[in-house]
Design a protein around this motif. Structure first.
Motif, PDB file in Angstrom:
ATOM      1  N   SER A 279     -48.387 -46.367 -85.946  1.00 56.11           N
ATOM      2  CA  SER A 279     -46.974 -46.285 -85.564  1.00 56.11           C
ATOM      3  C   SER A 279     -46.224 -45.311 -86.460  1.00 56.11           C
ATOM      4  CB  SER A 279     -46.331 -47.670 -85.633  1.00 56.11           C
ATOM      5  OG  SER A 279     -46.465 -48.221 -86.934  1.00 56.11           O
ATOM      6  N   ILE A 283     -44.551 -41.825 -85.023  1.00 56.11           N
ATOM      7  CA  ILE A 283     -43.117 -41.545 -85.077  1.00 56.11           C
ATOM      8  C   ILE A 283     -42.848 -40.266 -85.857  1.00 56.11           C
ATOM      9  CG2 ILE A 283     -42.525 -42.852 -87.151  1.00 56.11           C
ATOM     10  CD1 ILE A 283     -40.567 -42.758 -83.836  1.00 56.11           C
ATOM     11  N   VAL A 287     -41.163 -37.209 -83.788  1.00 50.31           N
ATOM     12  CA  VAL A 287     -39.853 -36.733 -84.242  1.00 50.31           C
ATOM     13  C   VAL A 287     -39.948 -35.272 -84.686  1.00 50.31           C
ATOM     14  CG1 VAL A 287     -38.092 -36.988 -86.032  1.00 50.31           C
ATOM     15  CG2 VAL A 287     -38.964 -39.005 -84.838  1.00 50.31           C
ATOM     16  N   LEU A 386     -41.084 -38.703 -76.937  1.00 47.03           N
ATOM     17  CA  LEU A 386     -40.497 -39.589 -77.948  1.00 47.03           C
ATOM     18  C   LEU A 386     -39.836 -40.792 -77.291  1.00 47.03           C
ATOM     19  CD1 LEU A 386     -39.636 -40.203 -80.868  1.00 47.03           C
ATOM     20  CD2 LEU A 386     -37.660 -38.681 -80.519  1.00 47.03           C
ATOM     21  N   ALA A 387     -39.164 -40.581 -76.170  1.00 41.87           N
ATOM     22  CA  ALA A 387     -38.516 -41.687 -75.455  1.00 41.87           C
ATOM     23  C   ALA A 387     -39.545 -42.675 -74.910  1.00 41.87           C
ATOM     24  CB  ALA A 387     -37.655 -41.136 -74.322  1.00 41.87           C
ATOM     25  N   TYR A 389     -42.296 -43.456 -76.177  1.00 42.35           N
ATOM     26  CA  TYR A 389     -42.781 -44.284 -77.286  1.00 42.35           C
ATOM     27  C   TYR A 389     -41.727 -45.296 -77.727  1.00 42.35           C
ATOM     28  CZ  TYR A 389     -44.511 -45.717 -81.845  1.00 42.35           C
ATOM     29  OH  TYR A 389     -44.930 -46.472 -82.901  1.00 42.35           O
ATOM     30  N   THR A 390     -40.514 -44.839 -77.937  1.00 45.19           N
ATOM     31  CA  THR A 390     -39.469 -45.717 -78.496  1.00 45.19           C
ATOM     32  C   THR A 390     -38.920 -46.709 -77.483  1.00 45.19           C
ATOM     33  OG1 THR A 390     -37.797 -44.020 -78.044  1.00 45.19           O
ATOM     34  CG2 THR A 390     -38.782 -44.031 -80.235  1.00 45.19           C
ATOM     35  N   VAL A 391     -38.964 -46.366 -76.198  1.00 47.73           N
ATOM     36  CA  VAL A 391     -38.381 -47.234 -75.166  1.00 47.73           C
ATOM     37  C   VAL A 391     -39.432 -48.115 -74.487  1.00 47.73           C
ATOM     38  CG1 VAL A 391     -37.119 -47.260 -72.975  1.00 47.73           C
ATOM     39  CG2 VAL A 391     -36.497 -45.613 -74.749  1.00 47.73           C
ATOM     40  N   ARG A 394     -43.733 -48.759 -77.859  1.00 43.24           N
ATOM     41  CA  ARG A 394     -43.532 -49.479 -79.117  1.00 43.24           C
ATOM     42  C   ARG A 394     -42.887 -50.853 -78.919  1.00 43.24           C
ATOM     43  NH1 ARG A 394     -45.882 -51.064 -83.317  1.00 43.24           N
ATOM     44  NH2 ARG A 394     -44.548 -51.505 -85.111  1.00 43.24           N
ATOM     45  N   HIS A 398     -44.669 -54.384 -79.891  1.00 40.54           N
ATOM     46  CA  HIS A 398     -43.997 -55.290 -80.834  1.00 40.54           C
ATOM     47  C   HIS A 398     -43.868 -56.690 -80.235  1.00 40.54           C
ATOM     48  CE1 HIS A 398     -41.522 -56.454 -84.191  1.00 40.54           C
ATOM     49  NE2 HIS A 398     -40.524 -56.800 -83.401  1.00 40.54           N
TER      50      HIS A 398
END
Length: 404
Positions: A279, A283, A287, A386-387, A389-391, A394, A398
Motif C-alpha cells: 500500500s 500510493i 501520487v 490514483l482514483a 486505488y483510493t476510491v 484500498r 481495508h
C-alpha cells in the motif's frame, strides 16, 4: 533439467514469456516501409498487422486463463508457444498482406498465453512479498524488450530482410516451447474440473469483476498502463515531428524511459522483500506518477516544452510504472487463488484495453504542433489510476481486513 521456481533462470524465463508482445510489436516496426513495398500494400494495411496482433493478444487471454484453470498452466503454455512459433514461421513466408495480417492475429493469440500464464504461475508458486518481488523482477526482464527490439529488428533488416524478423520470432517461440516442455513443472496443484462449464465460467468472471479488490487493482494497473501507453503512442509524434530529433536520438530517449521502468521494478522488488507494505509503495508510485503527468501538462501548455524539459518528467513517470504494476497485478490476483487464470485474464485484457484507448485518443487529439495531447492524456489516466486505488481498491481491502 527442471527450472527451480526460486532461481534466476525461472525469473528470466517468465520475463521472456511476458516479453513476447513487446518483442513482436517493436521488432517489426523498422520493417513497415519494406513490407509495404514487398507486398504491394498500403501503409494502413501494414498497420493492421500491429492492430490485429494486439486484438489477438487481448482476446486470447480471456480464453487461455480459464483453460489453464481447468487443464493446468503447462499444457496451455505449450499451446500458446506453439501457436506463436507456427504463426511466426507463417508470417515469414506470407505471400500477401492479407495472409500476413491473419497470421499476426494468431501470433498475438499465442503471445497472450505467455502474459496471462506468467501472472497465474506467479500466483500459484509465490505469496505476499515474494510474489510482488517476483512480478517486479519479471517486469524488469520484460522491460528490456522495448529497449532492444527495434535495434534487433533493424539489424535483421540490414543482414537479411523483413521476413527474417518473423523467422527470428518463430525461433524464439520454438525455444520457449522446448523450455516449457522439458524445463517447466506444472504449478497448478488442484485444477478446477468445472472451470469451463458455461455457468461456472460466467460465475468466475462475474466474481472477479464484482470483487471490488480484484477489479479495483485491475483498474489501477490498466489505467496506469494507459498513462504509459499515451507516452508510447505520443512520443514518436512529439519527439520526431514537433522537436525534430533524429530516429537514432529518439531510440535512445525511448530506451531511457524503458530503463526507468527497470529501475522502478528492481527497487520495488528489493523493498518488497525488505517488508515495505505494498500500500505504501502503491500510493507513493501513484501520487508521483500523477504529479509528474500534471507537470508535463503545465510544461506543455506554458510554451517551454523541449526535449530537455519533458524527458526528466517522462523518465520519472515510467519509473513509477515499475513500482505500480507489480503491486497492482498482485493485488488483483491475490484474493482468488482458485481462479488465478481467470483473474490474470481480466488483468491482462483490461491492461490492453487501457493501452488501446490511450493510443487511439493520442492519435485522434494530436494537433501536430505540441505535446499537449500526449501529456494531457497521461495526466487523465494517471489521475484515474490514483482514483481507482483510493476510491475502490484500498477501501475495499481495508473493509476486508477489519472484517477479519
Amino acid at each position: 533439467m527442471r527450472i527451480r521456481p526460486k532461481s534466476l533462470g525461472f525469473t528470466i524465463f517468465l520475463g521472456m514469456l511476458a516479453a513476447l508482445p513487446p518483442l513482436s510489436i517493436d521488432m517489426g516496426l523498422p520493417a513497415f516501409p519494406t513490407i509495404s513495398a514487398s507486398l504491394n500494400a498500403s501503409s494502413g494495411s501494414v498497420g493492421l498487422t500491429l492492430s490485429l496482433f494486439m486484438a489477438g493478444f487481448a482476446i486470447a487471454q480471456l480464453i487461455f486463463g480459464p483453460l489453464s484453470d481447468r487443464y493446468g498452466r503447462k499444457p496451455i503454455l505449450l499451446i500458446g508457444c506453439g501457436l506463436f512459433a507456427l504463426a511466426g514461421a507463417a508470417c515469414a513466408v506470407a505471400p500477401s498482406i492479407n495472409t500476413l495480417i491473419a497470421w499476426r492475429l494468431v501470433q498475438g493469440a499465442g503471445a497472450g498465453a505467455g502474459m496471462v500464464l506468467t501472472l497465474a504461475t506467479v500466483r500459484d508458486l509465490f505469496d505476499g512479498a515474494a510474489a510482488r518481488a517476483q512480478l517486479s523482477y519479471v517486469n524488469l526482464v520484460m522491460s528490456v524488450a522495448p529497449m532492444i527490439a527495434p535495434t534487433i529488428g533493424g539489424w535483421v533488416l540490414v543482414l537479411a530482410n523483413w521476413r527474417a524478423i518473423y523467422g527470428v520470432l518463430a525461433l524464439a517461440g520454438f525455444l520457449l516451447l522446448l523450455t516449457v516442455a522439458f524445463g517447466l513443472s506444472e504449478s497448478l496443484a488442484h485444477p478446477d474440473l468445472t472451470a469451463l462449464q458455461p455457468h461456472r465460467l460466467f460465475k468466475n468472471y462475474t466474481r472477479i469483476l464484482s470483487n471490488p479488490i480484484c477489479l479495483g487493482y485491475a483498474l489501477v494497473n490498466a489505467l496506469n498502463f494507459g498513462c504509459m501507453f499515451a507516452y508510447v503512442a505520443g512520443s514518436p509524434l512529439v519527439m520526431l515531428q514537433v522537436f525534430g530529433v533524429s530516429t537514432t536520438t529518439y531510440g535512445w530517449l525511448f530506451a531511457s524511459t524503458a530503463f526507468g521502468i527497470m529501475v522502478g521494478s528492481f527497487l520495488n522488488g528489493r523493498l518488497s522483500l525488505r517488508g515495505v507494505l505494498p500500500s505504501r509503495l502503491l500510493i507513493v508510485g501513484l501520487v508521483t506518477a500523477t504529479i509528474s503527468a500534471v507537470a508535463l501538462v503545465i510544461v506543455s501548455v506554458s510554451g517551454i516544452a523541449q526535449v530537455s524539459t519533458l524527458m526528466p518528467l517522462l523518465i520519472l513517470n515510467t519509473f513509477c510504472r515499475g513500482i505500480i504494476s507489480p503491486n497492482a497485478m498482485h493485488g488483483a490476483i491475490q484474493p482468488v487463488p482458485e481462479s488465478a487464470g481467470v483473474a490474470a485474464a481480466v488483468v491482462g485484457f483490461l491492461q490492453m484495453l487501457g493501452g488501446a484507448v490511450a493510443s487511439g485518443l493520442v492519435a485522434f487529439l494530436y494537433d501536430g504542433k505540441t505535446a499537449i495531447a500526449m501529456s494531457s492524456l497521461m495526466a487523465i489516466f494517471a489521475i484515474a489510476s490514483l482514483a481507482a486505488y483510493t476510491v475502490l481498491a484500498r477501501p475495499a481491502e481495508h473493509r476486508l481486513q477489519l472484517s477479519k
